[in-house]
Design an enzyme around this catalytic site. Structure first.
Site, PDB file in Angstrom:
ATOM      1  N   HIS A 428       0.819  -1.218   0.000  1.00  0.00           N
ATOM      2  CA  HIS A 428       0.000   0.000   0.000  1.00  0.00           C
ATOM      3  C   HIS A 428       0.852   1.266   0.000  1.00  0.00           C
ATOM      4  CE1 HIS A 428      -3.777   1.919   0.051  1.00  0.00           C
ATOM      5  NE2 HIS A 428      -4.438   1.036   0.789  1.00  0.00           N
ATOM      6  N   ASP A 432      -2.504   2.264  -4.399  1.00  0.00           N
ATOM      7  CA  ASP A 432      -3.762   2.394  -3.690  1.00  0.00           C
ATOM      8  C   ASP A 432      -4.765   1.415  -4.290  1.00  0.00           C
ATOM      9  OD1 ASP A 432      -2.855   4.447  -1.993  1.00  0.00           O
ATOM     10  OD2 ASP A 432      -3.212   5.936  -3.578  1.00  0.00           O
TER      11      ASP A 432
END
Length: 457
Positions: A428, A432
């Site tokens: 992450h 995204d």
């Protein structure tokens, strides 16, 4: 002239290595490319070849000691009594593998950690609870197991090539010995005479389920009903890598369902003819890999890594790591420039790499350089798997079983379709949900775009 032998880098994310055993002693003469030491990594073992011919004058790192990559581990004197040493030292035996390509002379040949099938290049007998016959071949790790269990190797008939004693032989022998009705306190004591040893029967080939069971390890019984197991170094290394990956990358996971019906029907109709024509099989894997390459081209951040100085490094080459099940365990070799192959080409390369892996002929190059991993637990019947990222990648994709089930299709009709889940774990920090979801959607669209007739060339 002294030459330093350094700890090699065994993988892109590896920063240190452990000496599993020294295959030569101080003062021994070694030939160029002759195995010097066994290096430990999390999934496989590597025998480190000598970079030069000479006399091993100094061992700087002890067995079981871990040092950083690039650290000096030994010193070889190239001109130490060359004229007399070469006459005194025995020539390499029939077990020594010839170097086919001089440019790869320093490439370390890999063997699976749980399949101790490597040849032992030691020229002198080693104590392993009993003296080993001079002509007997045994891998260093099998030798260490024998020493740990105080086993007379002369009592074991090896099942490997040329009678080589393998890890499976040692473990099967230990298991048979423990079956004998001896007192608890005597179970770890070697019999006093060879005649008291149980008759050894070679182990049968492991079943699929047994292939991934960790080797036996020393145990300590704390109390009734509880057993404390000491993990092997390999298990500890795997544990460290998995924990480090979870601590390094903030993992996020997303899943899509893919209709594989047209691909499944094409395989049912054409896979036998394809194998007769090409000499290798074709499965769902090349189709998924091809779709992954298309997804990476559209979302290049999936083919990147996060650097220590907080930069994103985009990789220009798409090198896919692929999981291969062998008789001894699981390895993940690399298919370089996977996007340059057709479906038939991918199937061919997958077959070649898998055969090399199962023959324990993978090199360091085969296990380095991957930029993204495609995992296939579906071959074991799984329907949904959440993988852990292989550092320093940005993501890893698991493809699970293709199963038939009723699905609502166009016009709200219900039909039986071949369905598969794809599960993506991603870093992450780099991506995204939009980027990861877009990548998976591209992969899914590509897989569902195939018609009943598929051109694999």
């Amino acid at each position: 002239m002294p030459t330093s032998v350094k700890m090699p880098r065994l993988g892109e994310s590896v920063a240190e290595g452990t000496i599993g055993s020294w295959l030569k002693n101080e003062g021994d003469w070694v030939e160029r490319d002759e195995s010097l030491a066994e290096i430990i990594t999390d999934k496989i073992n590597a025998e480190l070849p000598s970079p030069v011919a000479g006399r091993l004058t100094k061992i700087l790192v002890k067995v079981d000691e871990t040092v950083p990559v690039g650290a000096d581990i030994a010193v070889i004197e190239e001109n130490a009594d060359v004229s007399t040493s070469q006459q005194a030292e025995p020539a390499p035996g029939p077990d020594a593998a010839p170097v086919e390509n001089p440019d790869r002379a320093q490439t370390m040949v890999m063997e699976n950690t749980s399949g101790y099938d490597g040849n032992d290049s030691m020229s002198s007998d080693q104590a392993t609870g009993a003296h080993v016959k001079e002509h007997q071949r045994i891998s260093p790790l099998a030798r260490r197991l024998a020493r740990e269990h105080d086993i007379d190797l002369n009592a074991i008939a090896g099942t490997g090539t040329g009678g080589r004693v393998r890890k499976e032989d040692i473990l099967a022998y230990v298991e048979q010995r423990q079956v004998a009705p001896t007192p608890v306190g005597a179970q770890i004591i070697a019999p006093s005479t060879p005649s008291s040893e149980p008759t050894y029967n070679p182990p049968a080939p492991a079943t699929v389920g047994e292939q991934f069971i960790a080797p036996s390890a020393p145990t300590t019984v704390e109390e009734e009903g509880i057993e404390v197991i000491t993990p092997s170094r390999m298990r500890l290394a795997i544990a460290e890598h998995m924990v480090r990956s979870k601590r390094t990358s903030p993992h996020a996971t997303t899943v899509v369902e893919v209709d594989m019906t047209n691909i499944a029907r094409w395989l049912e109709k054409n896979k036998d003819d394809f194998k007769k024509r090409e000499g290798n099989s074709i499965s769902y894997v090349p189709f998924v890999m091809k779709a992954v390459c298309e997804g990476i081209r559209k979302f290049p951040y999936m083919n990147s890594s996060w650097s220590e100085d907080n930069k994103i490094i985009l990789k220009k080459h798409i090198n896919l790591g692929m999981a291969v099940a062998t008789d001894e365990g699981l390895v993940v070799p690399t298919l370089y420039d996977a996007d340059q192959y057709t479906l038939a080409g991918l199937a061919k390369q997958i077959s070649i790499i898998a055969q090399r892996a199962r023959a324990n002929k993978l090199t360091i190059q085969d296990l380095q350089g991957s930029t993204f991993v495609v995992n296939n637990p579906g071959t074991f019947g799984t329907i949904l798997s959440v993988p852990i990222i292989n550092q320093p990648h940005a993501g890893i994709l698991s493809m699970d079983s293709v199963v038939k089930r009723p699905v609502v299709i166009e016009d709200d009709a219900i039909a039986v379709r071949h369905m598969m889940y794809l599960c993506l774990s991603f870093d992450h920090r780099i991506l995204d949900g939009a980027g990861a979801g877009g990548f998976l959607q591209t992969v899914r669209t590509k897989l569902q775009s195939y018609e009943r007739e598929i051109d694999v060339y």
